[in-house]
Design a protein around this motif. Structure first.
Motif, short mmCIF file in Angstrom:
data_model
loop_
_atom_site.label_atom_id
_atom_site.label_comp_id
_atom_site.label_asym_id
_atom_site.label_seq_id
_atom_site.Cartn_x
_atom_site.Cartn_y
_atom_site.Cartn_z
N ARG A 342 -0.72 8.63 5.34
CA ARG A 342 -1.52 8.58 4.12
C ARG A 342 -1.03 7.50 3.17
O ARG A 342 -1.82 6.90 2.44
CB ARG A 342 -1.49 9.94 3.43
CG ARG A 342 -2.32 10.00 2.15
CD ARG A 342 -2.32 11.38 1.53
NE ARG A 342 -2.97 12.35 2.39
CZ ARG A 342 -3.11 13.64 2.10
NH1 ARG A 342 -2.62 14.10 0.96
NH2 ARG A 342 -3.71 14.45 2.94
N ALA A 343 0.27 7.20 3.20
CA ALA A 343 0.82 6.18 2.32
C ALA A 343 0.34 4.78 2.67
O ALA A 343 0.56 3.83 1.90
CB ALA A 343 2.35 6.23 2.36
N ASP A 344 -0.28 4.62 3.85
CA ASP A 344 -0.84 3.31 4.20
C ASP A 344 -2.01 2.94 3.30
O ASP A 344 -2.44 1.77 3.30
CB ASP A 344 -1.32 3.31 5.65
CG ASP A 344 -0.16 3.33 6.63
OD1 ASP A 344 0.98 3.10 6.20
OD2 ASP A 344 -0.40 3.59 7.83
N ARG A 345 -2.53 3.90 2.55
CA ARG A 345 -3.62 3.66 1.60
C ARG A 345 -3.06 3.79 0.19
O ARG A 345 -3.15 4.86 -0.43
CB ARG A 345 -4.76 4.67 1.79
CG ARG A 345 -5.57 4.51 3.06
CD ARG A 345 -6.61 3.42 2.92
NE ARG A 345 -7.54 3.67 1.83
CZ ARG A 345 -8.64 4.43 1.93
NH1 ARG A 345 -8.93 5.02 3.07
NH2 ARG A 345 -9.44 4.58 0.90
N PRO A 346 -2.45 2.74 -0.38
CA PRO A 346 -1.91 2.84 -1.73
C PRO A 346 -2.97 3.11 -2.78
O PRO A 346 -2.69 3.70 -3.83
CB PRO A 346 -1.23 1.48 -1.95
CG PRO A 346 -1.88 0.56 -0.97
CD PRO A 346 -2.24 1.41 0.22
N ASP A 347 -4.21 2.66 -2.52
CA ASP A 347 -5.33 3.00 -3.39
C ASP A 347 -6.60 3.03 -2.56
O ASP A 347 -6.58 2.77 -1.34
CB ASP A 347 -5.46 2.01 -4.56
CG ASP A 347 -5.60 0.57 -4.10
OD1 ASP A 347 -6.56 0.27 -3.38
OD2 ASP A 347 -4.72 -0.25 -4.46
N ARG A 348 -7.71 3.31 -3.23
CA ARG A 348 -8.96 3.53 -2.50
C ARG A 348 -9.44 2.30 -1.72
O ARG A 348 -10.00 2.41 -0.63
CB ARG A 348 -10.04 3.97 -3.50
CG ARG A 348 -11.33 4.42 -2.80
CD ARG A 348 -12.46 3.42 -3.04
NE ARG A 348 -13.55 3.68 -2.13
CZ ARG A 348 -13.76 2.98 -1.03
NH1 ARG A 348 -12.95 2.03 -0.68
NH2 ARG A 348 -14.78 3.25 -0.25
N ASN A 349 -9.21 1.11 -2.24
CA ASN A 349 -9.79 -0.10 -1.65
C ASN A 349 -8.82 -0.88 -0.77
O ASN A 349 -9.23 -1.86 -0.16
CB ASN A 349 -10.28 -1.04 -2.77
CG ASN A 349 -11.39 -0.41 -3.60
OD1 ASN A 349 -12.30 0.21 -3.06
ND2 ASN A 349 -11.31 -0.57 -4.91
N THR A 350 -7.57 -0.47 -0.69
CA THR A 350 -6.55 -1.29 -0.03
C THR A 350 -5.86 -0.50 1.08
O THR A 350 -5.57 0.69 0.95
CB THR A 350 -5.49 -1.76 -1.04
OG1 THR A 350 -6.15 -2.41 -2.13
CG2 THR A 350 -4.53 -2.73 -0.39
N PHE A 351 -5.61 -1.22 2.18
CA PHE A 351 -4.80 -0.67 3.28
C PHE A 351 -3.59 -1.59 3.46
O PHE A 351 -3.71 -2.82 3.47
CB PHE A 351 -5.60 -0.63 4.58
CG PHE A 351 -4.78 -0.22 5.78
CD1 PHE A 351 -4.67 1.11 6.14
CD2 PHE A 351 -4.12 -1.16 6.54
CE1 PHE A 351 -3.91 1.49 7.22
CE2 PHE A 351 -3.35 -0.80 7.64
CZ PHE A 351 -3.25 0.54 7.98
N CYS A 352 -2.41 -0.98 3.62
CA CYS A 352 -1.19 -1.75 3.87
C CYS A 352 -0.26 -0.89 4.74
O CYS A 352 0.23 0.15 4.29
CB CYS A 352 -0.49 -2.14 2.57
SG CYS A 352 0.98 -3.17 2.82
N CYS A 353 -0.10 -1.32 5.98
CA CYS A 353 0.73 -0.55 6.92
C CYS A 353 2.18 -0.58 6.48
O CYS A 353 2.76 -1.65 6.25
CB CYS A 353 0.58 -1.13 8.33
SG CYS A 353 1.57 -0.24 9.56
N ARG A 354 2.79 0.58 6.39
CA ARG A 354 4.18 0.68 5.93
C ARG A 354 5.17 0.35 7.06
O ARG A 354 6.36 0.23 6.80
CB ARG A 354 4.45 2.09 5.40
CG ARG A 354 3.63 2.42 4.17
CD ARG A 354 3.89 3.85 3.71
NE ARG A 354 5.27 4.04 3.27
CZ ARG A 354 5.72 3.79 2.05
NH1 ARG A 354 4.88 3.29 1.13
NH2 ARG A 354 6.97 4.01 1.72
N ARG A 355 4.66 0.20 8.28
CA ARG A 355 5.55 -0.16 9.38
C ARG A 355 5.55 -1.66 9.65
O ARG A 355 6.60 -2.31 9.67
CB ARG A 355 5.17 0.59 10.65
CG ARG A 355 5.98 0.16 11.88
CD ARG A 355 5.53 0.86 13.14
NE ARG A 355 5.83 2.28 13.09
CZ ARG A 355 5.44 3.14 14.04
NH1 ARG A 355 4.72 2.70 15.06
NH2 ARG A 355 5.75 4.41 13.95
#
Length: 410
Positions: A342-355
């Motif tokens: 779930r943390a891969d979505r820091p906000d509604r419009n953005t995706f950022c893989c934590r790995r």
């Protein structure tokens, strides 16, 4: 595959009066038949026909219109009983169920009435129809429509046609039947993610939304709130205006969905790809929304958009699939990563893989994951399997990995 085409009638005042009298007669008769069915507990069409056919003929209905009235009532009760069996009206003692079963089904005085080819004939070259009415056969009623739709109607019309009276105008909704184009092996897939902010986002990065549409929806919400406040204060005119505005919004939404679905299907057909969507049945019960998103989520017909894409794709011979929507917006699409959190979505419009750090617009990422799942599902669907005679066959088109897993569990 069955589709419908709507055309607008252009009757003279005398012809319009005859059409209005026909709807009034048929629907009044339908209410009487419904009362008989309810009183005798007879809902099957053939048994009901034995009870009321003679009376309908005495009221001035011809043979075919009388049969259509009986079938319309029988179908209405069949639908009601199906809702009860499915539990859509609550339990046995629920208020909604008691209300639905405590009295006969009734129809509006201007409700639609079906006609078959014995009661309604088309003159496509002259763009006129001839139809049975309560005042006898009326000929040379002009009709009009979009040229492409009229050509489709002339080539594929088959089955019944409904006469509809709406907003002071008469329409005919005709059933057309076409042969579904044989499915071909797609070169790739277009994943389509449906959402609240962006109505549809493809794996190619195309966003089908727009500032104009967002402004329109906000303005309609404000006007609707004002009218609802006046309606609550007892204004009857506000109630009528609210109903008209709801119809206008529905037409606008359908038009936007048609444009979006046409664009996606055209792109898929041009590039030889299939179309994959999320399977969103029950989505309203599964998702958790912020307060300001609830009205938007409930007011836009997302299911209609999926239906439009599906039938346009089938009509164009474009492969169509629905895939599991779980975690499509939280999973990294990089083949060697696939991290889901779930943390891969820091906000509604953005995706950022934590790995791995892969980032991008969240809707595009979801569409990319839908595309990848479609490739996997299609591989299982197209996988050769041994036939009972030892030869090679194809999987059932309805077979998917999830269904295989459920079958193995059983």
């Amino acid at each position: 595959m069955k589709l419908v085409v709507q055309v607008k009638l252009l009757p003279t005042p005398e012809q319009a009066a005859a059409l209005a009298a026909t709807l009034a007669l048929c629907n009044t008769a339908a209410n009487e038949v419904s009362a008989v069915a309810f009183a005798h507990g007879v809902f099957a069409r053939q048994k009901l026909q034995k009870l009321v056919y003679t009376d309908l003929k005495a009221r001035g209905l011809s043979a075919q219109p009388a049969l259509h009235v009986i079938r319309k009532v029988a179908d209405a009760y069949t639908a009601l009983h199906a809702q009860i069996e499915a539990g859509l009206l609550g339990g046995e003692h629920s208020r909604q169920r008691r209300k639905a079963t405590s009295k006969p089904i009734t129809v509006r005085a201007d409700a639609a009435q079906p006609f078959d080819d014995r009661c309604l004939s088309w003159q496509m070259d002259a763009r006129t129809i001839s139809i049975w009415t309560a005042r006898g056969r009326v000929r040379d009623i002009a009709f009009t429509g979009e040229p492409g739709q009229l050509k489709f109607l002339a080539d594929h019309r088959k089955g019944e046609t409904d006469l509809v009276h709406r907003d002071g105008m008469f329409f005919l909704i005709a059933t057309c039947e076409i042969e579904q184009v044989l499915r071909v092996e797609p070169a790739d897939w277009i994943g389509v993610d449906r959402g609240i902010v962006n109505l549809a986002t493809t794996s190619d990065g195309d966003n089908h939304q727009g500032k104009g549409l967002a402004r329109y929806r906000r303005r309609q919400a404000r006007l609707r709130a004002q009218l609802q406040a006046k309606k609550a204060a007892g204004s009857r005119s506000a109630a009528r205006r609210l109903a008209r505005r709801a119809q206008r919004e529905a037409r606008h939404a359908a038009n936007e969905n048609h444009k979006i679905s046409k664009s996606i299907v055209t792109d898929a057909r041009r590039t030889g790809r299939g179309i994959a969507l999320e399977e969103l049945s029950g989505i309203r019960d599964r998702v958790r929304l912020r307060r300001h998103q609830r009205a938007t989520h409930s007011s836009w017909p997302f299911h209609q958009l999926g239906t439009f894409i599906q039938y346009k794709a089938q009509r164009a011979g474009v492969p169509f699939l629905e895939v599991d929507p779980a975690y499509t917006s939280q999973r990294c699409p990089v083949p060697w990563c696939g991290h889901t959190e779930r943390a891969d979505r820091p906000d509604r419009n953005t995706f950022c893989c934590r790995r791995c750090g892969f980032a991008g617009p969240a809707d595009v990422i979801a569409a990319m994951n839908i595309r990848k799942r479609a490739c996997v599902v299609w591989a299982f669907v197209s996988m050769p399997v041994p036939t009972p005679k030892g030869g090679q066959g194809r999987c059932d088109p309805g077979t998917t990995p999830s269904r295989d897993r459920e079958r193995n569990k059983a």
